[in-house]
Scaffold this active site. Structure first.
Site, short mmCIF file in Angstrom:
data_model
loop_
_atom_site.label_atom_id
_atom_site.label_comp_id
_atom_site.label_asym_id
_atom_site.label_seq_id
_atom_site.Cartn_x
_atom_site.Cartn_y
_atom_site.Cartn_z
N GLU A 120 0.84 -1.18 0.00
CA GLU A 120 0.00 0.00 0.00
C GLU A 120 0.89 1.25 0.00
OE1 GLU A 120 -1.56 0.14 3.90
OE2 GLU A 120 -2.51 2.09 3.64
N ASP A 171 -0.44 -1.03 6.07
CA ASP A 171 -0.15 -0.40 7.35
C ASP A 171 -0.93 -1.08 8.47
OD1 ASP A 171 1.55 1.38 6.25
OD2 ASP A 171 0.10 3.04 6.17
N ASP A 186 -2.79 0.05 10.61
CA ASP A 186 -3.79 0.97 11.16
C ASP A 186 -5.14 0.70 10.50
OD1 ASP A 186 -3.56 1.93 8.63
OD2 ASP A 186 -2.73 3.88 9.19
N ASP A 191 -6.88 2.37 8.23
CA ASP A 191 -6.88 2.47 6.77
C ASP A 191 -6.26 1.23 6.15
OD1 ASP A 191 -8.12 4.82 6.65
OD2 ASP A 191 -6.34 6.05 6.24
#
Ligand code: 0RA
Length: 643
Positions: free
Chosen positions: A433, A506, A508, A510
């Site tokens: 990503e 990631d 997180d 997102d």
């Protein structure tokens, strides 16, 4: 067989008859190769024991003689299955001199047809029945309530310890089987409440007006399933959270010859199909004759109706199977006397007569529905026609992608940093990503066998897009082309260019959203990639903990706690949080996340198609709150695999 009899661990009684030899032979065979009978000896196999016993009670329910089943997971990890059926007969068979209940509990394949009683229908995951559970239990106790009396027999590892004994009075009829799975055979005797409960829920859907209750005495938990609507309720539940195209599911049911055919279907505004087929309450994951019959009825009836009512002009092409299945949620359930399960996993119904039986019942029922509900009929068929037109466009887009992807490396996507190794089983593709993380990954990788494909933030949500849109999306095309194996029905595993496809996002919210979008894409369009174990999720660290003498990467909050406790005494502890892959240097990314010697990869697997389907719909459909809760709760709930 002789070996079984002379085995020193066998406390054989001299009075055993010829039948018993066979019985013990069966018992030994089951204990020697439990996997052959229940699939595996892990938690999955353990759960099968419960289902096997429950299937016996379900048989009784299907015969119309039982409407309540209570399953209890006891504190001691034994499981009790109680029904209010007729009770297993206890009478002694004159030829064998053995009680019927003992025969059911000790003979392989006894149960379906027994003592002249022919069951109308019969279930059983592998058709093996209670004797297999008995053989794999350190102890088992059967209680029968019949003719006002309570009877009991006990077994150890499948061997009777007592006669069938009258131990009291009974005011009703029924059977209770309690067993403790043999810890010498199973790697665990720890049942998962949710897994068992989901399976029982499914059985309750498939047998309307049957109440199934699951109690967990280990932690005082319990659930009761009862569906007046049967498979209609099932379809409603599968469509929960989706916008439906007609309010009430269509329900069809009829008995032909001795086969009970039932179908429920409802269209939603989505683009994917969720049809699940069952034979005698067994989920036939690989379909079979009942599914084939259902599908051909659907296509035929819709085409006939569309032409007859001028919804489709003479010069327009007929609707094909894919057109009538877009946005379809359906359950097809058949109950028959002698189901033949085929294929490696016994998950495909083979009885050839069932195809025409289902086809005729569904054709008749569906035609009638369309005649009686012209508004719904029009809405459904218009959706199919739209699908047909979109399919033509999709086919063109797909041909382009496939053509490109099957060519040599000169047509690979420009962003792909390929590896030099060409043997797919040695090659890995990281889907990364964001451009900055992509840069670090390109620098940090071992370029001999690791390829990097950086993806721009957003991936299209395939759940909300028709397939031509999906396939013209640039990021998706890049993935398809890089993998080189095509897509959907044309997906060809032998052309796959990398045997490890690794999602690196990631740590997180997102990141987990993007990962879910990618997973949805693979689930919908390259499910074989998942089923054959080629899809993985990389695990980047959350923190780096550093002291002057010590450095450690930490991958979870829990691990952070452990490390910090160890460093309580240390001075100058430095904790750095890594929110994104981009915050790591190329060397750090290699060391923590990409080096096969030190990294952890999670292998993506699909245990239960129905559940996965529901999860994906829930995640990707329009209902936001359940999606958010799910992502937060399960961001890491994929099986761990150390490589
Ligand atoms: C054989 C024959 C009959 C019932 C059963 C077996 C039976 C088995 C199980 C296993 C769990 N619960 C069960 N309930 C019934 C027919 C009995 C009759 O005709 O009365």
């Amino acid at each position: 067989m002789t070996q079984d009899m002379t085995s020193p661990s066998e406390p054989l009684d001299n009075e055993y008859t010829a039948e018993d030899i066979q019985v013990l032979g069966g018992r030994e065979a089951v204990r020697r190769r439990p996997g052959m009978y229940i699939g595996s000896i892990d938690q999955r196999g353990l759960h099968h024991l419960v289902y096997e016993i429950v299937y016996n009670s379900i048989d009784e329910a299907m015969a119309g003689c039982c409407n309540k089943i209570v399953v209890t997971i006891q504190k001691d990890s034994a499981v009790r299955v109680e029904d209010n059926g007729r009770g297993i007969p206890i009478d002694i068979h004159p030829a064998t001199n053995i009680s019927a209940v003992e025969t059911v509990m000790t003979t392989l394949h006894a149960g379906a047809k027994f003592g002249g009683h022919i069951y109308q229908v019969s279930g059983g995951l592998h058709g093996v029945g209670a004797s297999v559970v008995n053989a794999l239990s350190s102890w088992l106790k059967v209680n029968v309530r019949r003719d006002g009396k309570l009877y009991q027999q006990e077994y150890r590892q499948g061997i009777p310890q007592t006669e069938v004994t009258e131990i009291g009075q009974a005011s009703d009829t029924g059977t209770t089987i309690t067993f403790l799975a043999d810890e010498g055979i199973f790697s665990t005797v720890n049942y998962d409440f949710n897994t068992v409960s989901e399976c029982l829920r499914e059985m309750a859907y498939l047998n309307k007006e049957l109440e199934i209750c699951l109690k967990d005495e280990r932690k005082d938990n319990q659930k009761t399933f009862y569906f007046e609507g049967g498979i209609t309720s099932f379809v409603r539940q599968l469509n929960r959270g989706r916008v439906v195209r007609h309010h009430h599911p269509i329900y069809i049911s009829k008995m032909v010859n001795s086969t009970i055919v039932e179908a429920a279907l409802q269209y939603n505004e989505g683009f994917t199909e969720s049809t699940f087929s069952f034979a005698n309450c067994v989920n036939t994951m690989d379909g079979g004759t009942h599914l084939t019959g259902f599908r051909s009825a659907l296509t035929r009836v819709f085409n006939d109706y569309a032409h007859k009512n001028k919804l489709l002009r003479e010069d327009e092409p007929n609707l094909v199977g894919d057109d009538v299945r877009e946005g379809l949620t359906a359950i097809i359930s058949v109950k028959l006397t002698e189901p033949q399960f085929e294929g490696q996993t016994k998950a495909k119904l083979g009885n050839s007569e069932v195809k025409s039986e289902v086809e005729s019942v569904v054709s008749e029922g569906l035609s009638l529905y369309l005649e009686e509900h012209p508004d719904e009929a029009k809405r459904i068929i218009e959706k199919c026609i739209t699908a047909s037109k979109a399919r033509e466009a999709a086919r063109k887009a797909r041909d382009l992608v496939i053509k490109r992807s099957s060519l040599d490396t000169s047509t690979l996507p420009g962003k792909l940093a390929d590896c030099s190794e060409k043997e797919p089983s040695h090659c890995e593709l990281y889907l990364v990503e964001g451009p900055s993380a992509g840069g670090s990954a390109k620098q940090g990788r071992n370029r001999r066998f690791q390829a990097i494909l950086p993806l721009r933030g957003k991936i299209i949500n395939v759940e909300k897009a028709p397939s031509d849109k999906t396939l013209s999306h640039e990021e998706i095309r890049a993935i398809i082309t890089a993998l080189g194996a095509g897509i959907d029905d044309e997906f060809d595993l032998s052309k796959l260019r990398y045997h490890r496809v690794i999602l690196m996002t990631d740590a997180d919210v997102d990141g987990s959203h993007i990962r879910t979008l990618l997973l949805t894409f693979f689930f919908r369009h390259m499910v074989k990639l998942i089923n054959h174990g080629h899809l993985f999720i990389a695990q980047p660290p959350l923190y780096r903990i550093k002291t002057p003498k010590f450095q450690q990467w930490v991958y979870s909050e829990e691990e952070k706690g452990t490390v910090m406790r160890k460093l309580r005494e240390a001075k100058k502890v430095e904790i750095q949080r890594y929110k994104g892959l981009g915050e790591m240097s190329a060397e750090q990314l290699w060391e923590t996340t990409m080096d096969p010697a030190t990294r952890t990869l999670l292998s993506v697997s699909i245990d239960d198609a129905a559940r996965a389907d529901h999860i994906f719909h829930m995640l990707m459909g329009n209902e936001v709150p359940p999606r958010k809760a799910f992502i937060q709760a399960h961001a890491k709930s994929v099986k761990n695999l150390d490589i």
